[in-house]
Design an enzyme around this catalytic site. Structure first.
Site, PDB file in Angstrom:
ATOM      1  N   HIS A  81       0.792  -1.238   0.000  1.00  0.00           N
ATOM      2  CA  HIS A  81       0.000   0.000   0.000  1.00  0.00           C
ATOM      3  C   HIS A  81       0.819   1.279   0.000  1.00  0.00           C
ATOM      4  CE1 HIS A  81       0.855  -0.065   4.340  1.00  0.00           C
ATOM      5  NE2 HIS A  81       0.613   1.224   4.300  1.00  0.00           N
TER       6      HIS A  81
HETATM    7  C1  UD1 Z   1      -2.203   5.859   5.268  1.00  0.00           C
HETATM    8  C2  UD1 Z   1      -0.931   6.425   5.870  1.00  0.00           C
HETATM    9  C3  UD1 Z   1       0.166   5.372   5.865  1.00  0.00           C
HETATM   10  C4  UD1 Z   1      -0.295   4.096   6.537  1.00  0.00           C
HETATM   11  C5  UD1 Z   1      -1.614   3.626   5.897  1.00  0.00           C
HETATM   12  C6  UD1 Z   1      -2.139   2.451   6.666  1.00  0.00           C
HETATM   13  C7  UD1 Z   1      -0.584   8.839   5.458  1.00  0.00           C
HETATM   14  C8  UD1 Z   1       0.160   9.832   4.682  1.00  0.00           C
HETATM   15  N1  UD1 Z   1      -0.428   7.559   5.085  1.00  0.00           N
HETATM   16  O1  UD1 Z   1      -1.931   5.566   3.911  1.00  0.00           O
HETATM   17  O2  UD1 Z   1       1.281   5.868   6.583  1.00  0.00           O
HETATM   18  O3  UD1 Z   1       0.674   3.111   6.367  1.00  0.00           O
HETATM   19  O4  UD1 Z   1      -2.581   4.687   5.976  1.00  0.00           O
HETATM   20  O5  UD1 Z   1      -3.038   1.703   5.915  1.00  0.00           O
HETATM   21  O6  UD1 Z   1      -1.283   9.169   6.373  1.00  0.00           O
HETATM   22  N2  UD1 Z   1      -9.212   4.701   0.658  1.00  0.00           N
HETATM   23  C9  UD1 Z   1     -10.441   4.101   0.551  1.00  0.00           C
HETATM   24  N3  UD1 Z   1     -11.090   3.779   1.699  1.00  0.00           N
HETATM   25  C10 UD1 Z   1     -10.595   4.030   2.933  1.00  0.00           C
HETATM   26  C11 UD1 Z   1      -9.343   4.652   3.037  1.00  0.00           C
HETATM   27  C12 UD1 Z   1      -8.664   4.972   1.888  1.00  0.00           C
HETATM   28  O7  UD1 Z   1     -10.940   3.859  -0.546  1.00  0.00           O
HETATM   29  O8  UD1 Z   1     -11.257   3.693   3.945  1.00  0.00           O
HETATM   30  C13 UD1 Z   1      -8.458   5.003  -0.588  1.00  0.00           C
HETATM   31  C14 UD1 Z   1      -8.724   6.384  -1.140  1.00  0.00           C
HETATM   32  O9  UD1 Z   1      -8.725   6.303  -2.529  1.00  0.00           O
HETATM   33  C15 UD1 Z   1      -7.519   7.161  -0.678  1.00  0.00           C
HETATM   34  C16 UD1 Z   1      -6.412   6.111  -0.675  1.00  0.00           C
HETATM   35  O10 UD1 Z   1      -7.066   4.905  -0.313  1.00  0.00           O
HETATM   36  O11 UD1 Z   1      -7.214   8.252  -1.499  1.00  0.00           O
HETATM   37  C17 UD1 Z   1      -5.285   6.395   0.270  1.00  0.00           C
HETATM   38  O12 UD1 Z   1      -5.770   6.602   1.597  1.00  0.00           O
HETATM   39  P1  UD1 Z   1      -4.975   7.553   2.624  1.00  0.00           P
HETATM   40  O13 UD1 Z   1      -5.627   7.495   3.935  1.00  0.00           O
HETATM   41  O14 UD1 Z   1      -4.765   8.906   2.024  1.00  0.00           O
HETATM   42  O15 UD1 Z   1      -3.553   6.921   2.697  1.00  0.00           O
HETATM   43  P2  UD1 Z   1      -3.102   5.416   2.870  1.00  0.00           P
HETATM   44  O16 UD1 Z   1      -2.442   5.005   1.606  1.00  0.00           O
HETATM   45  O17 UD1 Z   1      -4.203   4.608   3.392  1.00  0.00           O
HETATM   46  N1  UDP Z   2      -3.990  -5.381   8.724  1.00  0.00           N
HETATM   47  C1  UDP Z   2      -5.265  -5.924   8.820  1.00  0.00           C
HETATM   48  N2  UDP Z   2      -5.905  -6.288   7.670  1.00  0.00           N
HETATM   49  C2  UDP Z   2      -5.343  -6.172   6.434  1.00  0.00           C
HETATM   50  C3  UDP Z   2      -4.032  -5.632   6.362  1.00  0.00           C
HETATM   51  C4  UDP Z   2      -3.383  -5.229   7.528  1.00  0.00           C
HETATM   52  O1  UDP Z   2      -5.809  -6.075   9.914  1.00  0.00           O
HETATM   53  O2  UDP Z   2      -5.993  -6.518   5.437  1.00  0.00           O
HETATM   54  C5  UDP Z   2      -3.320  -4.973   9.974  1.00  0.00           C
HETATM   55  C6  UDP Z   2      -1.955  -5.574  10.178  1.00  0.00           C
HETATM   56  O3  UDP Z   2      -2.049  -6.841  10.773  1.00  0.00           O
HETATM   57  C7  UDP Z   2      -1.306  -4.539  11.074  1.00  0.00           C
HETATM   58  C8  UDP Z   2      -1.870  -3.247  10.568  1.00  0.00           C
HETATM   59  O4  UDP Z   2      -3.070  -3.565   9.896  1.00  0.00           O
HETATM   60  O5  UDP Z   2      -1.680  -4.719  12.415  1.00  0.00           O
HETATM   61  C9  UDP Z   2      -0.887  -2.609   9.623  1.00  0.00           C
HETATM   62  O6  UDP Z   2      -1.513  -1.607   8.913  1.00  0.00           O
HETATM   63  P1  UDP Z   2      -1.003  -1.114   7.487  1.00  0.00           P
HETATM   64  O7  UDP Z   2      -0.183  -2.151   6.828  1.00  0.00           O
HETATM   65  O8  UDP Z   2      -2.192  -0.599   6.796  1.00  0.00           O
HETATM   66  O9  UDP Z   2      -0.138   0.171   7.884  1.00  0.00           O
HETATM   67  P2  UDP Z   2       1.387   0.400   8.336  1.00  0.00           P
HETATM   68  O10 UDP Z   2       1.693  -0.498   9.463  1.00  0.00           O
HETATM   69  O11 UDP Z   2       2.244   0.184   7.148  1.00  0.00           O
HETATM   70  O12 UDP Z   2       1.402   1.847   8.706  1.00  0.00           O
END
Ligand code: UD1
Ligand code: UDP
Length: 371
Positions: free
Chosen positions: A211
């Site tokens: 991601h």
């Molecule tokens: C965010 C965090 C990242 C973290 C990740 C965990 C920032 C800059 N990044 O990244 O550090 O590792 O969360 O998962 O804060 N979207 C949906 N549904 C949702 C959420 C997101 O469709 O419920 C889609 C949207 O198109 C959105 C994209 O995912 O634009 C990215 O979501 P965003 O929260 O901006 O950043 P993450 O990539 O999730």
């Molecule tokens: N996780 C989850 N379901 C998923 C993917 C990740 O419950 O489909 C959990 C994972 O076990 C961990 C946390 O989400 O506890 C990590 O989140 P993510 O990878 O989104 O973010 P990061 O740790 O890179 O910030």
């Protein structure tokens, strides 16, 4: 002590669940309501399988407020959060704002609080990738410099802060995600039926998550990973983050049949998948550590990691997104599966009681003021 915990993204729900439980336990032990915690959800993650399921499964108290900020560019998302969090802080007047990790929700909360002279406690302080192209690196550097109390998960994190001149109120408490794994691991075994649902057998599949913006927003890197997965003839379960789904678009159909794309799964399902996977491919921070705690070799699809101890321990390989590098690492990881997971001599991330340590430290501090 009136605490506002600000969360918004999936990994923060996992971390906050552990600390909130410890704050409640501290209250119970002390026969009073020492901590009065309210949860503010920024709404950064909003799909049920990215948010609601974590509150339900991990029994996190419902947010007092959901700011419903949603998705957007960094400027828009952080800006709207900043404005809405500020309003809440003025209304609730907390004595402390508790933030986690390195997301835009973390940044906005620490900025809003510090401008109002409200102390900020940062859980997962001091991590550095030394790559300022990552939004998370900017978020964590700023948050650390605005924080009053810094809870570090590792010695390396403490050293990183010291190099930036931050030494006051820095506490090495270990990693609250380890607390979460220990607390939920058995529960996952009894209540998750995901292996059955997907007809998977123990150690007969690989698990992957992707991601990070550096992978999803870079065509060559995404294709490098896709090509690697397509040349592997073991089933790969890929719970797909919505960001990656969007980035892949029509390429979603280009995965071969061994790649099992599923929606994001709940935490207990994820623990079950991680525990029974043969090898894990990931660019997630949390998943790298969970692989280690569950004894599964990890291949990290990034060019660097904040969790460098895992690489030194021989449990994690950093390979980037190049197809041949990924496949080469897979051979090494298979050798680890064959010959046994490296033994390590110390608890790299604490003893599983990090949240209790945080509660105890906050409990001792009484009145906290921004200096
Ligand atoms: C965010 C965090 C990242 C973290 C990740 C965990 C920032 C800059 N990044 O990244 O550090 O590792 O969360 O998962 O804060 N979207 C949906 N549904 C949702 C959420 C997101 O469709 O419920 C889609 C949207 O198109 C959105 C994209 O995912 O634009 C990215 O979501 P965003 O929260 O901006 O950043 P993450 O990539 O999730
Ligand atoms: N996780 C989850 N379901 C998923 C993917 C990740 O419950 O489909 C959990 C994972 O076990 C961990 C946390 O989400 O506890 C990590 O989140 P993510 O990878 O989104 O973010 P990061 O740790 O890179 O910030």
């Amino acid at each position: 002590m009136k605490i506002i915990t600000v969360v918004g993204a999936r990994p923060q729900f996992v971390k906050a669940a552990a600390v909130s439980r410890a704050l409640t336990a501290f209250n119970k032990r002390n026969n009073n309501i020492y901590f009065e915690e309210r949860i503010v959800h920024t709404g950064q993650h909003y799909d049920d399988n990215m948010s609601k399921v974590f509150f339900e499964e991990l029994q996190i108290q419902s947010p007092s407020v959901n700011l419903e900020v949603g998705s957007g560019s960094h400027g828009h998302q952080s800006g709207v959060m900043l404005e809405r969090i500020e309003r809440i802080l003025i209304e609730f007047k907390p004595e402390l704002v508790l933030v986690y990790g390195d997301t835009n929700s973390t940044l906005a909360a620490s900025l809003a609080a510090s401008k109002l002279h409200i102390p900020v406690a940062h859980v997962e302080a001091g991590l550095r990738s030394f790559n300022r192209r990552m939004p998370e690196e900017i978020n964590r550097v700023v948050t650390d410099h605005l924080s009053t109390i810094l809870f570090c998960p590792t010695d390396v994190a403490v050293q990183n802060l010291a190099k930036e001149g931050i030494t006051k109120d820095v506490h090495q408490v270990g990693d609250v995600m380890y607390d979460s794994v220990l607390f939920n691991s058995d529960l996952s075994g009894t209540s998750s039926n995901i292996l059955k649902r997907l007809s998977l057998k123990n150690k007969s599949f690989y698990l992957a998550t992707i991601h990070r913006a550096e992978n999803t927003d870079n065509k060559a890197r995404l294709e490098g990973i896709l090509d690697a997965f397509n040349s592997i003839d073991v089933p790969i379960v890929l719970p797909l983050h919505p960001r990656t789904k969007k980035a892949l678009g029509t390429k979603l159909g280009k995965f071969n049949n061994e790649v099992r794309i599923i929606d994001p799964v709940s935490y207990l399902d994820m623990l079950a998948l991680e525990k029974h996977a043969r090898i894990i491919f990931t660019d997630s921070g949390g998943v790298q550590k969970e692989a280690f705690w569950l004894g599964v070799p990890c291949i990290t699809l990034r060019d660097e990691t904040e969790w460098i101890e895992l690489v030194h321990a021989g449990c994690n390989q950093i390979v980037g997104a190049d197809t041949s590098a990924i496949l080469e690492a897979l051979l090494k990881a298979e050798a680890i599966v064959e010959h046994g997971f490296p033994s390590y001599t110390s608890d790299l991330y604490g003893d599983g009681c990090s949240s209790e340590k945080i509660a105890a430290i906050l409990g001792k501090m009484g009145q906290i003021s921004v200096s």
